[in-house]
Design an enzyme around this catalytic site. Structure first.
Site, PDB file in Angstrom:
ATOM      1  N   GLU A 173     -25.050  82.694 -52.714  1.00 47.45           N
ATOM      2  CA  GLU A 173     -25.293  83.860 -51.845  1.00 47.45           C
ATOM      3  C   GLU A 173     -25.827  85.038 -52.652  1.00 47.45           C
ATOM      4  O   GLU A 173     -25.658  85.103 -53.868  1.00 47.45           O
ATOM      5  CB  GLU A 173     -23.957  84.284 -51.202  1.00 47.45           C
TER       6      GLU A 173
ATOM      7  N   HIS B 269     -10.135  89.148 -68.094  1.00 50.20           N
ATOM      8  CA  HIS B 269      -9.032  89.371 -67.151  1.00 50.20           C
ATOM      9  C   HIS B 269      -7.790  88.565 -67.518  1.00 50.20           C
ATOM     10  O   HIS B 269      -6.867  88.446 -66.725  1.00 50.20           O
ATOM     11  CB  HIS B 269      -9.470  89.030 -65.712  1.00 50.20           C
TER      12      HIS B 269
HETATM   13  C1  BV8 Z   1      -9.477  99.191 -63.631  1.00 50.69           C
HETATM   14  C2  BV8 Z   1      -6.890  88.720 -62.844  1.00 50.69           C
HETATM   15  C3  BV8 Z   1      -8.937 101.405 -64.313  1.00 50.69           C
HETATM   16  C4  BV8 Z   1      -5.741  88.703 -61.900  1.00 50.69           C
HETATM   17  C5  BV8 Z   1      -8.562  90.110 -61.742  1.00 50.69           C
HETATM   18  C6  BV8 Z   1     -12.852 100.942 -55.259  1.00 50.69           C
HETATM   19  C7  BV8 Z   1     -14.182 100.787 -55.593  1.00 50.69           C
HETATM   20  C8  BV8 Z   1     -14.581 100.253 -56.819  1.00 50.69           C
HETATM   21  C9  BV8 Z   1     -13.608  99.855 -57.747  1.00 50.69           C
HETATM   22  C10 BV8 Z   1     -12.290 100.008 -57.395  1.00 50.69           C
HETATM   23  C11 BV8 Z   1     -11.899 100.542 -56.181  1.00 50.69           C
HETATM   24  N1  BV8 Z   1     -10.556 100.550 -56.131  1.00 50.69           N
HETATM   25  C12 BV8 Z   1     -10.072 100.044 -57.288  1.00 50.69           C
HETATM   26  C13 BV8 Z   1     -11.121  99.734 -58.079  1.00 50.69           C
HETATM   27  C14 BV8 Z   1     -11.069  99.172 -59.421  1.00 50.69           C
HETATM   28  C15 BV8 Z   1     -10.699  97.700 -59.336  1.00 50.69           C
HETATM   29  C16 BV8 Z   1     -11.742  96.939 -58.534  1.00 50.69           C
HETATM   30  O1  BV8 Z   1     -12.812  96.635 -59.032  1.00 50.69           O
HETATM   31  N2  BV8 Z   1     -11.384  96.598 -57.274  1.00 50.69           N
HETATM   32  C17 BV8 Z   1     -12.317  95.859 -56.433  1.00 50.69           C
HETATM   33  C18 BV8 Z   1     -11.540  94.805 -55.624  1.00 50.69           C
HETATM   34  C19 BV8 Z   1     -13.021  96.831 -55.513  1.00 50.69           C
HETATM   35  N3  BV8 Z   1     -10.712  97.240 -60.708  1.00 50.69           N
HETATM   36  C20 BV8 Z   1      -9.589  97.294 -61.433  1.00 50.69           C
HETATM   37  O2  BV8 Z   1      -8.514  97.652 -60.983  1.00 50.69           O
HETATM   38  C21 BV8 Z   1      -9.735  96.930 -62.892  1.00 50.69           C
HETATM   39  N4  BV8 Z   1      -9.094  97.936 -63.689  1.00 50.69           N
HETATM   40  O3  BV8 Z   1     -10.402  99.602 -62.968  1.00 50.69           O
HETATM   41  O4  BV8 Z   1      -8.669 100.004 -64.385  1.00 50.69           O
HETATM   42  C22 BV8 Z   1      -8.069 102.016 -65.328  1.00 50.69           C
HETATM   43  C23 BV8 Z   1      -8.648 102.476 -66.514  1.00 50.69           C
HETATM   44  C24 BV8 Z   1      -7.825 103.090 -67.446  1.00 50.69           C
HETATM   45  C25 BV8 Z   1      -6.447 103.226 -67.217  1.00 50.69           C
HETATM   46  C26 BV8 Z   1      -5.876 102.721 -66.033  1.00 50.69           C
HETATM   47  C27 BV8 Z   1      -6.691 102.108 -65.072  1.00 50.69           C
HETATM   48  C28 BV8 Z   1      -9.048  95.601 -63.199  1.00 50.69           C
HETATM   49  C29 BV8 Z   1      -9.717  94.501 -62.424  1.00 50.69           C
HETATM   50  C30 BV8 Z   1      -9.132  93.160 -62.889  1.00 50.69           C
HETATM   51  C31 BV8 Z   1      -8.385  92.550 -61.734  1.00 50.69           C
HETATM   52  N5  BV8 Z   1      -7.946  91.200 -62.111  1.00 50.69           N
HETATM   53  N6  BV8 Z   1      -8.133  88.887 -62.083  1.00 50.69           N
HETATM   54  C32 BV8 Z   1      -5.624  87.366 -61.214  1.00 50.69           C
HETATM   55  O5  BV8 Z   1      -6.484  86.477 -61.418  1.00 50.69           O
HETATM   56  O6  BV8 Z   1      -4.661  87.214 -60.443  1.00 50.69           O
HETATM   57  S1  BV8 Z   1     -10.011  90.251 -60.852  1.00 50.69           S
HETATM   58  C33 BV8 Z   1     -10.316  88.859 -59.948  1.00 50.69           C
HETATM   59  O7  BV8 Z   1     -11.571  89.121 -59.267  1.00 50.69           O
HETATM   60  C34 BV8 Z   1     -10.603  87.603 -60.746  1.00 50.69           C
HETATM   61  O8  BV8 Z   1     -10.529  87.768 -62.136  1.00 50.69           O
HETATM   62  C35 BV8 Z   1     -12.032  87.263 -60.355  1.00 50.69           C
HETATM   63  O9  BV8 Z   1     -12.682  86.589 -61.338  1.00 50.69           O
HETATM   64  C36 BV8 Z   1     -12.547  88.620 -60.135  1.00 50.69           C
HETATM   65  C37 BV8 Z   1     -13.880  88.807 -59.534  1.00 50.69           C
HETATM   66  O10 BV8 Z   1     -14.022  87.931 -58.469  1.00 50.69           O
HETATM   67  P1  BV8 Z   1     -15.173  86.821 -58.639  1.00 50.69           P
HETATM   68  O11 BV8 Z   1     -14.925  86.109 -59.923  1.00 50.69           O
HETATM   69  O12 BV8 Z   1     -16.484  87.462 -58.450  1.00 50.69           O
HETATM   70  O13 BV8 Z   1     -14.812  85.834 -57.494  1.00 50.69           O
HETATM   71  P2  BV8 Z   1     -15.120  86.020 -55.942  1.00 50.69           P
HETATM   72  O14 BV8 Z   1     -14.232  85.070 -55.207  1.00 50.69           O
HETATM   73  O15 BV8 Z   1     -15.078  87.482 -55.604  1.00 50.69           O
HETATM   74  O16 BV8 Z   1     -16.635  85.555 -55.778  1.00 50.69           O
HETATM   75  C38 BV8 Z   1     -16.960  84.204 -56.016  1.00 50.69           C
HETATM   76  C39 BV8 Z   1     -18.481  84.144 -56.065  1.00 50.69           C
HETATM   77  O17 BV8 Z   1     -18.848  82.813 -56.400  1.00 50.69           O
HETATM   78  C40 BV8 Z   1     -19.146  84.466 -54.735  1.00 50.69           C
HETATM   79  O18 BV8 Z   1     -20.238  85.321 -54.952  1.00 50.69           O
HETATM   80  C41 BV8 Z   1     -19.623  83.092 -54.241  1.00 50.69           C
HETATM   81  O19 BV8 Z   1     -20.846  83.205 -53.513  1.00 50.69           O
HETATM   82  C42 BV8 Z   1     -19.869  82.385 -55.537  1.00 50.69           C
HETATM   83  N7  BV8 Z   1     -19.762  80.929 -55.472  1.00 50.69           N
HETATM   84  C43 BV8 Z   1     -19.008  80.174 -54.625  1.00 50.69           C
HETATM   85  N8  BV8 Z   1     -19.194  78.861 -54.922  1.00 50.69           N
HETATM   86  C44 BV8 Z   1     -20.070  78.805 -55.961  1.00 50.69           C
HETATM   87  C45 BV8 Z   1     -20.433  80.113 -56.315  1.00 50.69           C
HETATM   88  N9  BV8 Z   1     -21.287  80.394 -57.311  1.00 50.69           N
HETATM   89  C46 BV8 Z   1     -21.810  79.345 -57.986  1.00 50.69           C
HETATM   90  N10 BV8 Z   1     -21.511  78.055 -57.709  1.00 50.69           N
HETATM   91  C47 BV8 Z   1     -20.652  77.755 -56.706  1.00 50.69           C
HETATM   92  N11 BV8 Z   1     -20.357  76.466 -56.418  1.00 50.69           N
END
Ligand code: BV8
Ligand code: ZN
Length: 247
Positions: free
Chosen positions: A222, A126
């Site tokens: 979680e 990313h």
């Molecule tokens: C694409 C950079 C197509 C930016 C990021 C509907 C349904 C499904 C998918 C989609 C939809 N609508 C849109 C989509 C696609 C979309 C998507 O997935 N959306 C999601 C929100 C539903 N994806 C995209 O748009 C991707 N591109 O699909 O393109 C395409 C193809 C061809 C041509 C044109 C288009 C691009 C996605 C990339 C987005 N950019 N980051 C920035 O940083 O500002 S994503 C962003 O979320 C971060 O990178 C982050 O890393 C990522 C995922 O989040 P997590 O890392 O999992 O973090 P989160 O907070 O969610 O969770 C933390 C976890 O840690 C929890 O589980 C927690 O329990 C745990 N935790 C907490 N403490 C601890 C721990 N674990 C261990 N130890 C601890 N101490």
């Protein structure tokens, strides 16, 4: 490797055995691996910024509509990151790479902490928060020396166009996903750490590896959508569990 914990060993001991025996491990990390470094996660309680969710700000539309606000969001994240250092989870993963040279670390994180901890076989799928990228010619420059008081929007040193942060936004393709899937297809073990498993196509790196026959170990306080496909889903914090599992 056996498919389930044998009687004599608990899930953590089983995970340790699998991790040591793995020949081609792939590690998929998310924001949770940096939580104990003080980097806010995306979907946790501290994931908001002035009432906005990252999904609303990390998009090309938000940037074209209001580049000032999007840059304020990223300047804030950079200022937070400047106070963060790798935690024992990042260090344990860097050490694990030195004993498992065919490892690939696929991270969704843009904080650069894996690299800082010494990992080298990394795919930052990313992008990187501390990089400015020209929105016109694509020239990239290192943003880290820029001080946080500098509130101007960075402009390209070559063509003069407005710069954006060097990250992949929602709605944008993920250029490295093809090679991440390819590596997942030949992995014999996947370690999924600290991701909510909701962002695609990143989360599917674990699915691709599983369908190619890899064992899957998850570390997360979680349950997530990836817990169901994990052979071992260990509840715990990365900075506490990884040093134990990877030593
Ligand atoms: C694409 C950079 C197509 C930016 C990021 C509907 C349904 C499904 C998918 C989609 C939809 N609508 C849109 C989509 C696609 C979309 C998507 O997935 N959306 C999601 C929100 C539903 N994806 C995209 O748009 C991707 N591109 O699909 O393109 C395409 C193809 C061809 C041509 C044109 C288009 C691009 C996605 C990339 C987005 N950019 N980051 C920035 O940083 O500002 S994503 C962003 O979320 C971060 O990178 C982050 O890393 C990522 C995922 O989040 P997590 O890392 O999992 O973090 P989160 O907070 O969610 O969770 C933390 C976890 O840690 C929890 O589980 C927690 O329990 C745990 N935790 C907490 N403490 C601890 C721990 N674990 C261990 N130890 C601890 N101490
Ligand atoms: Zn340019």
């Amino acid at each position: 490797m056996t498919g389930h914990p044998t009687d004599s060993t608990g899930p953590r001991e089983q995970a340790r055995e699998w991790l040591q025996a793995a020949r081609r491990p792939l590690v998929l990390t998310g924001a949770g691996v940096s939580a104990e470094s003080g980097v806010p996660t995306f979907r946790g309680p501290d994931g908001m910024w002035r009432g906005h969710r990252p999904e609303e700000l990390a998009t090309p539309d938000a940037f074209s509509r209001d580049p000032e606000m999007v840059w304020e969001f990223y300047r804030w994240r950079r200022s937070v990151l400047r106070g963060c250092a790798p935690n024992p989870a990042h260090v344990a993963l860097a050490r694990y790479e030195s004993s498992h040279p065919d490892l690939l670390l696929v991270t969704q994180n843009v904080d650069g902490l894996h690299r800082l901890a010494g990992s080298t076989r990394i795919q930052e799928i990313h992008g990187r928060l501390m990089i400015d990228r020209c929105s016109a010619c694509g020239l990239e420059s290192d943003a880290s020396p820029r001080d946080e008081a500098d509130r101007r929007i960075p402009m390209c040193g070559s063509c003069g166009a407005i710069c954006r942060p060097g990250v992949v936004w929602f709605g944008e393709p993920v250029p490295l996903i093809g090679s991440a899937f390819e590596a997942a297809g030949s992995a014999d073990l996947v370690l999924v750490v600290g991701t909510s498993g909701v962002v695609e196509p990143a989360a599917s790196v674990a699915r691709v590896a599983r369908s190619a026959g890899a064992e899957v170990i998850e570390v997360n306080p979680e349950a997530t959508p990836l817990s169901a496909l994990s052979d071992l889903s260990l509840r715990g914090k990365a900075a506490e569990l990884l040093p134990e599992l990877l030593s």
